[in-house]
Design a protein around this motif. Structure first.
Motif, PDB file in Angstrom:
ATOM      1  N   ALA A 188       0.846  -1.184   0.111  1.00  0.00           N
ATOM      2  CA  ALA A 188       0.024  -0.182  -0.010  1.00  0.00           C
ATOM      3  C   ALA A 188       0.753   1.156  -0.019  1.00  0.00           C
ATOM      4  O   ALA A 188       2.031   1.115   0.425  1.00  0.00           O
ATOM      5  CB  ALA A 188      -1.101  -0.058   1.314  1.00  0.00           C
ATOM      6  N   ASN A 189       0.501   2.477  -0.379  1.00  0.00           N
ATOM      7  CA  ASN A 189       0.815   3.703  -0.329  1.00  0.00           C
ATOM      8  C   ASN A 189       1.489   4.072   1.014  1.00  0.00           C
ATOM      9  O   ASN A 189       1.005   4.049   1.820  1.00  0.00           O
ATOM     10  CB  ASN A 189      -0.004   4.699  -0.922  1.00  0.00           C
ATOM     11  N   PRO A 190       2.672   4.027   1.162  1.00  0.00           N
ATOM     12  CA  PRO A 190       3.405   4.297   2.723  1.00  0.00           C
ATOM     13  C   PRO A 190       3.264   5.701   3.093  1.00  0.00           C
ATOM     14  O   PRO A 190       3.543   5.886   4.239  1.00  0.00           O
ATOM     15  CB  PRO A 190       4.603   3.818   2.248  1.00  0.00           C
ATOM     16  N   PHE A 191       2.659   6.721   2.385  1.00  0.00           N
ATOM     17  CA  PHE A 191       2.999   7.962   2.598  1.00  0.00           C
ATOM     18  C   PHE A 191       1.413   8.641   2.891  1.00  0.00           C
ATOM     19  O   PHE A 191       0.459   8.392   1.986  1.00  0.00           O
ATOM     20  CB  PHE A 191       3.614   8.884   1.847  1.00  0.00           C
ATOM     21  N   ALA A 192       1.305   9.562   3.734  1.00  0.00           N
ATOM     22  CA  ALA A 192       0.061  10.066   4.105  1.00  0.00           C
ATOM     23  C   ALA A 192      -0.016  11.412   3.368  1.00  0.00           C
ATOM     24  O   ALA A 192       0.993  12.117   3.601  1.00  0.00           O
ATOM     25  CB  ALA A 192      -0.267  10.359   5.477  1.00  0.00           C
ATOM     26  N   LEU A 193      -0.732  11.580   2.421  1.00  0.00           N
ATOM     27  CA  LEU A 193      -0.905  12.750   1.570  1.00  0.00           C
ATOM     28  C   LEU A 193      -1.163  13.987   2.369  1.00  0.00           C
ATOM     29  O   LEU A 193      -1.989  14.148   3.285  1.00  0.00           O
ATOM     30  CB  LEU A 193      -1.682  12.659   0.397  1.00  0.00           C
ATOM     31  N   LEU A 197      11.645   3.867  -2.519  1.00  0.00           N
ATOM     32  CA  LEU A 197      12.319   3.937  -1.313  1.00  0.00           C
ATOM     33  C   LEU A 197      11.412   3.800  -0.020  1.00  0.00           C
ATOM     34  O   LEU A 197      11.940   3.056   0.769  1.00  0.00           O
ATOM     35  CB  LEU A 197      13.172   5.056  -1.387  1.00  0.00           C
ATOM     36  N   GLY A 198      10.310   4.268   0.051  1.00  0.00           N
ATOM     37  CA  GLY A 198       9.395   3.997   1.208  1.00  0.00           C
ATOM     38  C   GLY A 198       9.038   2.560   1.113  1.00  0.00           C
ATOM     39  O   GLY A 198       8.829   1.846   2.349  1.00  0.00           O
ATOM     40  N   ALA A 199       8.401   1.955  -0.001  1.00  0.00           N
ATOM     41  CA  ALA A 199       8.328   0.711  -0.148  1.00  0.00           C
ATOM     42  C   ALA A 199       9.318  -0.289   0.277  1.00  0.00           C
ATOM     43  O   ALA A 199       9.154  -1.222   1.012  1.00  0.00           O
ATOM     44  CB  ALA A 199       7.768   0.429  -1.695  1.00  0.00           C
ATOM     45  N   ASP A 200      10.611   0.004  -0.212  1.00  0.00           N
ATOM     46  CA  ASP A 200      11.995  -0.585   0.324  1.00  0.00           C
ATOM     47  C   ASP A 200      12.021  -0.726   1.845  1.00  0.00           C
ATOM     48  O   ASP A 200      12.259  -1.690   2.432  1.00  0.00           O
ATOM     49  CB  ASP A 200      12.857  -0.010  -0.442  1.00  0.00           C
ATOM     50  N   ALA A 201      11.647   0.415   2.534  1.00  0.00           N
ATOM     51  CA  ALA A 201      11.929   0.721   3.814  1.00  0.00           C
ATOM     52  C   ALA A 201      10.831  -0.426   4.635  1.00  0.00           C
ATOM     53  O   ALA A 201      11.164  -1.141   5.521  1.00  0.00           O
ATOM     54  CB  ALA A 201      11.902   2.166   4.155  1.00  0.00           C
ATOM     55  N   ILE A 202       9.803  -0.143   4.119  1.00  0.00           N
ATOM     56  CA  ILE A 202       8.555  -1.061   4.827  1.00  0.00           C
ATOM     57  C   ILE A 202       8.935  -2.482   4.696  1.00  0.00           C
ATOM     58  O   ILE A 202       8.761  -3.358   5.705  1.00  0.00           O
ATOM     59  CB  ILE A 202       7.181  -0.937   4.409  1.00  0.00           C
ATOM     60  N   ARG A 203       9.557  -2.942   3.512  1.00  0.00           N
ATOM     61  CA  ARG A 203       9.763  -4.506   3.313  1.00  0.00           C
ATOM     62  C   ARG A 203      11.068  -4.772   3.957  1.00  0.00           C
ATOM     63  O   ARG A 203      10.955  -5.869   4.564  1.00  0.00           O
ATOM     64  CB  ARG A 203      10.033  -4.533   1.789  1.00  0.00           C
ATOM     65  N   ALA A 204      11.985  -4.102   4.173  1.00  0.00           N
ATOM     66  CA  ALA A 204      13.054  -4.465   5.174  1.00  0.00           C
ATOM     67  C   ALA A 204      12.588  -4.443   6.498  1.00  0.00           C
ATOM     68  O   ALA A 204      13.302  -5.551   6.989  1.00  0.00           O
ATOM     69  CB  ALA A 204      14.006  -3.271   4.819  1.00  0.00           C
ATOM     70  N   LEU A 259       5.020   4.444   7.606  1.00  0.00           N
ATOM     71  CA  LEU A 259       5.569   5.749   7.488  1.00  0.00           C
ATOM     72  C   LEU A 259       4.870   7.006   7.086  1.00  0.00           C
ATOM     73  O   LEU A 259       3.679   6.839   6.626  1.00  0.00           O
ATOM     74  CB  LEU A 259       6.417   5.410   6.080  1.00  0.00           C
ATOM     75  N   ASP A 260       4.996   7.759   7.988  1.00  0.00           N
ATOM     76  CA  ASP A 260       4.338   9.171   8.050  1.00  0.00           C
ATOM     77  C   ASP A 260       5.330  10.418   7.810  1.00  0.00           C
ATOM     78  O   ASP A 260       6.431  10.092   8.145  1.00  0.00           O
ATOM     79  CB  ASP A 260       3.430   9.484   9.333  1.00  0.00           C
ATOM     80  N   ARG A 261       4.713  11.273   7.467  1.00  0.00           N
ATOM     81  CA  ARG A 261       5.751  12.510   7.237  1.00  0.00           C
ATOM     82  C   ARG A 261       5.246  13.891   8.161  1.00  0.00           C
ATOM     83  O   ARG A 261       3.826  14.328   8.221  1.00  0.00           O
ATOM     84  CB  ARG A 261       5.730  12.967   5.780  1.00  0.00           C
ATOM     85  N   GLN A 262       6.051  14.438   8.833  1.00  0.00           N
ATOM     86  CA  GLN A 262       5.403  15.499   9.776  1.00  0.00           C
ATOM     87  C   GLN A 262       6.611  16.651   9.258  1.00  0.00           C
ATOM     88  O   GLN A 262       7.822  16.799   9.793  1.00  0.00           O
ATOM     89  CB  GLN A 262       5.908  15.585  11.106  1.00  0.00           C
ATOM     90  N   GLY A 263       6.186  17.457   8.067  1.00  0.00           N
ATOM     91  CA  GLY A 263       7.206  18.344   7.501  1.00  0.00           C
ATOM     92  C   GLY A 263       8.101  17.592   6.787  1.00  0.00           C
ATOM     93  O   GLY A 263       7.989  16.639   5.847  1.00  0.00           O
ATOM     94  N   ASP A 264       9.542  17.745   7.185  1.00  0.00           N
ATOM     95  CA  ASP A 264      10.649  17.057   6.574  1.00  0.00           C
ATOM     96  C   ASP A 264      11.238  15.855   7.315  1.00  0.00           C
ATOM     97  O   ASP A 264      12.199  15.327   7.148  1.00  0.00           O
ATOM     98  CB  ASP A 264      11.634  17.886   6.059  1.00  0.00           C
ATOM     99  N   ILE A 265      10.215  15.715   8.383  1.00  0.00           N
ATOM    100  CA  ILE A 265      10.746  14.567   9.367  1.00  0.00           C
ATOM    101  C   ILE A 265       9.890  13.477   9.007  1.00  0.00           C
ATOM    102  O   ILE A 265       8.863  13.169   8.884  1.00  0.00           O
ATOM    103  CB  ILE A 265      10.307  15.026  10.784  1.00  0.00           C
TER     104      ILE A 265
END
Length: 823
Positions: free
Chosen positions: A27-32, A83-90, A102-108
């Motif tokens: 699934a899409n790892p990022f919240a838009l 790269l996000g999908a690779d991180a979840i898979r790893a 995986l979530d994003r808060q600004g650039d964090i």
């Protein structure tokens, strides 16, 4: 199959069951972002950003450092969807987490994880066919163990694998119930409850297509059998896929060993009843025609003269083809070459089949390989026994040409030490060379020390107790030390002995014995008298060949005889004739033995001879000699049957001056030479009464099972009881059929025996009609607590009681046993 091998196979089976990795989420790892972004240029990921920092949330037991180790993203990296999908898979592939987001808060970059629980306790119940320790070891090897991370998918697949394992053992009613109990602090308890059920039993085996041989004849040696009267013990009616596979190989071998070159196994069908309790096996086969040998030749580099190799071949023209005979011939040639250094020689019997006339040409192709030198001899498994003790038994030497006969003989010598339960030998090629090997002997040590005790009860003596501490491998040195003490109503005994079997490098044995005994024979079931005796002895043994040893013993002993009113008259007369009741002796013994048996405790082939001559030398109180001969031989009739024959013969007599003394029959009158009606002469002729032979019982050297110990032979009636007084001639024999395969253990065997023997006053009184005989069954078991011997015998030839002389009949005892506990 050894326990370690079973563990490895189980671990591999379970590991293969869970080898498939958990599928990574796609699934899409990022919240838009909430706001609608501007359209991105073609080929640019609109969710990508440069990571200024990484924050891990949800950790309980696992450290953040562990997550960063596996996370393929670092500060400053540009994170896009790929790269996000690779991180979840790893992170999923670590097996530590149930969920990764995986979530994003600004650039964090915020990594939120849900840890899998840890296994607090793993419990397995109900398993019998698979040992708990083996099962636990197999589960631990794949990570399903206490303290490890719990994976539900792994548990499910392990459950399926256990079902398959039990099905292979014929248990189709098995029920595997895994239970997972949640605990605090993200922990779980895992319980695996097993209800094995009963193995499906073979109700019928049907062979289709066998015209030359009956079903019963073909299946006689199969491990899978229809239900029979011994199935309760051998369990051969329980179905197993592995056993059936082996039996199909035996079926093929059966026909190939009898000339049926074209034999084929067309089909094998196994059906099960609806209740999964009964199995029906059917095998379809085509026998074909019998083939005979047309021509035999030897090719290749034979090393030895070709005619010598040809003499080793029992296969002749016109004989029926037999694969077994070909393999036997090949093994014989290989052994001959291995004995002169060609450790990796091969002999390939190449058949050329002529279907037109049903004949086969055999070409024995000899491939000797390089001549091999032994670089090192290595010992493994001897945690208690010093290498030196094993190395001095070697007949294969380092730096010498390899010899299969010497390697095998070394193995037999290790087995005969009695220190090891099993001895295995392996040739290991030296890396980088083709003409050197290391010979490795792997031993499994057994109890060489023993705490022997005996407990008995009789109406006369009550409870009898004996204790013996013996160490045949003292401190791993191969020396033998024994300390014994026996206390009962009839005996006090104290013994100490020591022997060093390698006092010199040539194998000279040196040892000594010290003992003291107070023995009251009146409570022992033989002639009524008491002795106080002691001795000090030194003995030597010298091997003169690989199998032959001569020995010598010299010592001094003293023996005080105390008589009672019920002592037999003949013994009282002997004491009176000698004129004293204390006997001193300078004793010398010479012995010769030949031992070719292949094992110390459970031999299956070979023989044992021992002859001894013992002399009370001139200067002793009385001068006499004793000779004894012991013989036993083991004939392996087949792998499941061994014939044992044994005999023990002893004889003794006096020599030198014989002492005489006139005695009076009636003590109430005065005996004079003129009043010779009451006079008689006693003498010291013959073997002294305290050195006579006895027979009867399970553990004595005069073994005739089914009769009470020492009860056979001459008796003397003293007006009240009949007392055994022993004899100068002993003759005992045994014929025994041993069944080594009846128990699936090298430490136990059952036998059926026929014993015969007796003791006679002297050589002139021997009468074969007086021999006693018995038959029965016996169990010999080298248990963890020490050797156990049990026999049940039915006396066949006995002497009945004589009411006129008041002599009783033979004293029989059908059930007899001896037992020793080991430390």
């Amino acid at each position: 199959m050894t326990r370690h091998l079973s563990r490895r196979l189980l671990a591999l089976a379970l590991a293969s069951a869970i080898a498939a990795p958990a599928a990574a989420q796609t699934a899409n790892p990022f919240a838009l972002p909430q706001a609608e972004p501007a359209p991105a240029p073609t080929g640019v990921d609109p969710a990508a950003f440069v990571v200024s920092d990484i924050r891990i949330e949800g950790l309980q037991r696992i450290s953040a450092g562990t997550v960063f180790t596996y996370l393929p993203v670092e500060r400053g990296d540009r994170l896009d969807s790929a790269l996000g999908a690779d991180a979840i898979r790893a992170l999923y592939n670590t097996g530590f987490f149930e969920d990764v987001r995986l979530d994003r808060q600004g650039d964090i970059l915020v990594v939120t994880v849900v840890e899998r629980p840890a296994i607090n306790k793993l419990t397995i119940t109900g398993n019998k066919d698979i040992k708990t320790e083996d099962l636990t070891k197999g589960l631990k090897d794949i990570g399903l163990a206490e303290g490890e991370t719990f994976d539900r998918l792994s548990l499910d697949r392990v459950t399926q694998e256990l079902n398959r394992q039990y099905n292979n053992r014929g248990k189709y009613n098995v029920v595997i119930t895994p239970t997972v109990s949640r605990l605090d602090r993200n922990r779980v308890d895992v319980q695996i409850a097993i209800k094995e059920g009963k193995a499906a039993k073979i109700r019928h085996i049907n062979l289709v297509g066998n015209d030359a041989f009956a079903d019963d004849l073909i299946t006689e040696d199969w491990e899978s059998r229809e239900n029979n009267w011994l199935s309760w013990y051998r369990r051969d009616d329980q179905y197993s896929r592995e056993k059936l596979s082996g039996d199909m190989e035996k079926l093929t071998s059966w026909y190939l060993d009898r000339g049926y070159v074209d034999f084929s196994l067309d089909s094998t069908q196994v059906s099960i009843s609806p209740d999964k309790r009964d199995m029906f096996i059917s095998a379809g086969l085509t026998e074909g025609e019998q083939y005979k040998i047309a021509k035999v030749q030897v090719t290749g580099d034979t090393v030895l003269p070709k005619e010598d190799i040809e003499k080793m071949i029992p296969v002749k023209e016109g004989q029926l083809f037999s694969r077994r005979v070909l393999e036997f011939t090949s093994d014989g040639i290989v052994s001959a070459l291995a004995n002169i250094g060609y450790a990796f020689a091969q002999v390939n019997p190449l058949p050329e089949v002529h279907a037109d006339n049903n004949t086969v040409d055999i070409n024995f192709q000899v491939v000797p390989g390089p001549r091999v030198n032994v670089r090192k001899i290595v010992f493994k498994g001897n945690t208690r026994t010093a290498d030196e003790v094993l190395r001095r038994e070697m007949r294969q030497f380092e730096g010498a040409w390899y010899s299969q006969a010497a390697v095998d003989r070394s193995k037999v010598r290790l087995q005969r030490l009695g220190y090891f339960e099993t001895v295995e030998v392996e040739n290991v090629a030296v890396p980088g060379t083709d003409d050197q090997v290391d010979v490795t002997y792997t031993v499994k040590e057994t109890t060489s020390g023993s705490f022997m005790f005996g407990v008995g009860y009789s109406q006369l003596s009550g409870v009898n107790l004996s204790v013996q501490l013996q160490e045949n491998n003292f401190l791993g040195s191969g020396n033998r030390v024994s300390v014994a003490a026996q206390q009962s109503s009839y005996q006090k005994r104290y013994d100490f002995s020591f022997s060093n079997p390698y006092f010199t490098d040539e194998g000279l044995t040196l040892g000594y014995n010290l003992w003291w005994r107070e023995f009251d024979y009146s409570d022992y079931g033989v002639a009524n008298y008491t002795t106080n005796s002691g001795a000090g002895q030194v003995f030597l043994g010298l091997p003169i060949t690989e199998y032959d040893t001569v020995s010598s013993m010299i010592g001094i002993d003293t023996n005080e005889i105390l008589l009672s009113a019920s002592t037999p008259i003949s013994i009282q007369d002997y004491i009176d004739a000698v004129g004293q009741n204390t006997f001193h002796a300078w004793r010398w013994q010479l012995g010769y033995s030949r031992d070719t048996r292949n094992d110390y405790f459970m031999p299956s082939r070979g023989s044992y001879h021992r002859s001894t001559l013992e002399i009370a030398m001139p200067g002793s109180t009385v001068e006499y000699w004793k000779a004894e001969y012991t013989y036993s031989r083991y004939f392996p009739l087949n792998p499941s049957l061994i014939l044992l024959t044994a005999v023990n013969i002893g004889y003794g007599d006096s020599y030198g001056d014989i002492k005489y003394r006139d005695l009076c029959i009636d003590m109430t009158v005065t005996c004079t030479p003129e009043n010779d009606d009451f006079l008689y002469t006693a003498n010291s002729d013959g073997l002294p009464f305290f050195e006579r032979f006895y027979a009867g019982g399970i553990s004595s050297s005069g073994r005739v099972r089914g009769f009470v110990d020492n009860s056979l032979g001459p008796h003397e009636f003293n007006g009240f009881t009949s007392q055994p007084i022993g004899g100068a001639l002993k003759t005992v024999g045994t014929v025994e059929l041993v069944f080594p395969k009846l128990f699936d253990s090298p430490a136990a065997r059952v036998s059926a025996f026929f014993d015969v023997g007796n003791v006679y006053a002297d050589w002139d009184t021997f009468d074969a009609a007086e021999l006693r005989a018995s038959a029965g069954i016996a169990l010999l078991w080298r248990s963890p607590m020490g050797p156990l011997s049990i026999s049940y015998a039915l006396p066949l030839r006995t002497m009945d009681a004589d009411p006129l002389t008041r002599f009783p009949g033979d004293d029989t005892e059908r059930l007899q046993f001896t037992f020793g506990g080991s430390f």
